[in-house]
Design a protein around this motif. Sequence first.
Motif, short mmCIF file in Angstrom:
data_model
loop_
_atom_site.label_atom_id
_atom_site.label_comp_id
_atom_site.label_asym_id
_atom_site.label_seq_id
_atom_site.Cartn_x
_atom_site.Cartn_y
_atom_site.Cartn_z
N VAL A 74 13.50 -7.03 12.59
CA VAL A 74 13.24 -5.97 11.74
C VAL A 74 12.03 -5.50 10.75
O VAL A 74 11.97 -6.31 9.58
CB VAL A 74 14.80 -5.87 10.47
CG1 VAL A 74 14.67 -4.66 10.18
CG2 VAL A 74 15.83 -6.52 11.26
N PHE A 75 11.86 -4.44 11.23
CA PHE A 75 10.55 -3.96 9.99
C PHE A 75 10.98 -3.21 8.18
O PHE A 75 12.46 -2.94 7.82
CB PHE A 75 10.05 -2.95 10.64
CG PHE A 75 9.06 -1.82 9.68
CD1 PHE A 75 8.27 -3.26 8.87
CD2 PHE A 75 9.47 -0.26 9.69
CE1 PHE A 75 7.15 -1.43 8.40
CE2 PHE A 75 8.13 0.22 8.54
CZ PHE A 75 8.11 -0.38 8.17
N CYS A 76 10.81 -3.76 7.36
CA CYS A 76 11.47 -4.42 6.04
C CYS A 76 10.12 -4.32 5.47
O CYS A 76 8.42 -4.42 5.68
CB CYS A 76 11.74 -5.71 5.62
SG CYS A 76 12.94 -6.06 6.49
N ILE A 77 10.09 -4.19 4.40
CA ILE A 77 8.85 -3.77 3.36
C ILE A 77 9.58 -3.78 2.10
O ILE A 77 10.45 -3.58 1.45
CB ILE A 77 8.74 -2.07 3.49
CG1 ILE A 77 8.04 -1.91 4.41
CG2 ILE A 77 7.54 -1.64 1.89
CD1 ILE A 77 6.72 -0.34 4.59
N TYR A 78 8.52 -5.17 0.76
CA TYR A 78 8.90 -5.16 0.12
C TYR A 78 7.93 -4.75 -0.78
O TYR A 78 7.17 -5.52 -0.37
CB TYR A 78 9.03 -7.03 0.17
CG TYR A 78 9.36 -7.74 -0.99
CD1 TYR A 78 9.73 -8.17 -1.69
CD2 TYR A 78 7.94 -8.04 -1.92
CE1 TYR A 78 10.32 -8.34 -2.83
CE2 TYR A 78 7.79 -8.66 -3.63
CZ TYR A 78 9.32 -8.71 -3.51
OH TYR A 78 9.52 -9.31 -4.88
N ALA A 79 8.37 -4.26 -1.52
CA ALA A 79 7.83 -3.53 -2.89
C ALA A 79 7.77 -3.93 -4.28
O ALA A 79 9.12 -3.35 -4.28
CB ALA A 79 7.69 -1.61 -2.66
N LYS A 80 6.39 -4.41 -5.01
CA LYS A 80 7.10 -4.69 -6.17
C LYS A 80 7.22 -3.10 -7.06
O LYS A 80 5.91 -2.70 -7.03
CB LYS A 80 6.24 -5.38 -6.72
CG LYS A 80 6.36 -6.98 -5.85
CD LYS A 80 5.26 -8.17 -7.03
CE LYS A 80 5.99 -8.75 -8.02
NZ LYS A 80 7.10 -9.50 -8.61
N CYS A 81 8.00 -2.90 -7.69
CA CYS A 81 7.99 -1.17 -8.93
C CYS A 81 6.70 -1.29 -9.69
O CYS A 81 6.45 -0.21 -9.40
CB CYS A 81 9.35 -1.54 -8.91
SG CYS A 81 10.62 -1.13 -8.19
#
Length: 249
Positions: free
Chosen positions: A149-156
């Motif tokens: 699954v293509f996921c993106i983890y972004a720190k705000c």
Amino acid sequence: MSTPVSSPPCCIFCGRPFREQALPEHLLRLPGIGEKLRYVPQCDCYRKEREKEERRRREEEARRLQEEHFAELFKRSRLAPRFAKRTLSSFHPRDARQEEVLQVFSDYLCSFGEVRSKELNGIYLFGAPARGKTHLAAGLVNELLQQGVFCIYAKCAELPPSLRAHFRDGEKEKVITPLLEAELLVLDDLGAEERRDWFFDDLYRILDHRMEWLLPTVITSNLSPAEVCARYGKRIASRIERMCKILEV
């Protein structure tokens, strides 16, 4: 004078003797080749072994391609190496509330294929610092990445500086587009970023797009839903409420 007949070789796999062929004498006299032509296996062990070796080769190639695909997905996920080993199973609850939240995340992972097509397909996890919010979010990303699954983890906290830097270069969409398109987006620590009204517009655009296209979003924060409304306004707060199951840990 005829070529002397040697004892027939045997199959190295099952031990069965080879069968002698009736071949013209001139073929049997060929140096180095004649003896190889003289006998043929009576079993299919060699064919089976070739097929087995071909299966091994294909499986190894599939594993290699899967590892390369995972490495590419992990790189695109923006998940820091420190979180590479975080999983839901490596999260150890310290109290009943953490156990409940872990169960929700585990159920979410198991049913992601079904949940992702629903309107309420995300999670908003809030609570005090050091309650395991980031671990749970990173663990979910890691396990979904393993499923392709293509996921993106972004720190705000990193989003406004990145958007501002790319805005000056005229390439702001390079930051925004992956956040719009990821199969799962994690926005970690909402509220930790510098307060900028222009960022609120970008955040609303991301959430609104993902809600309209039924793209799951997981958000972690120290802010309660009421505090989100006070900080970001009703537009953003309402998007989160319509997209996400609200959990406190």
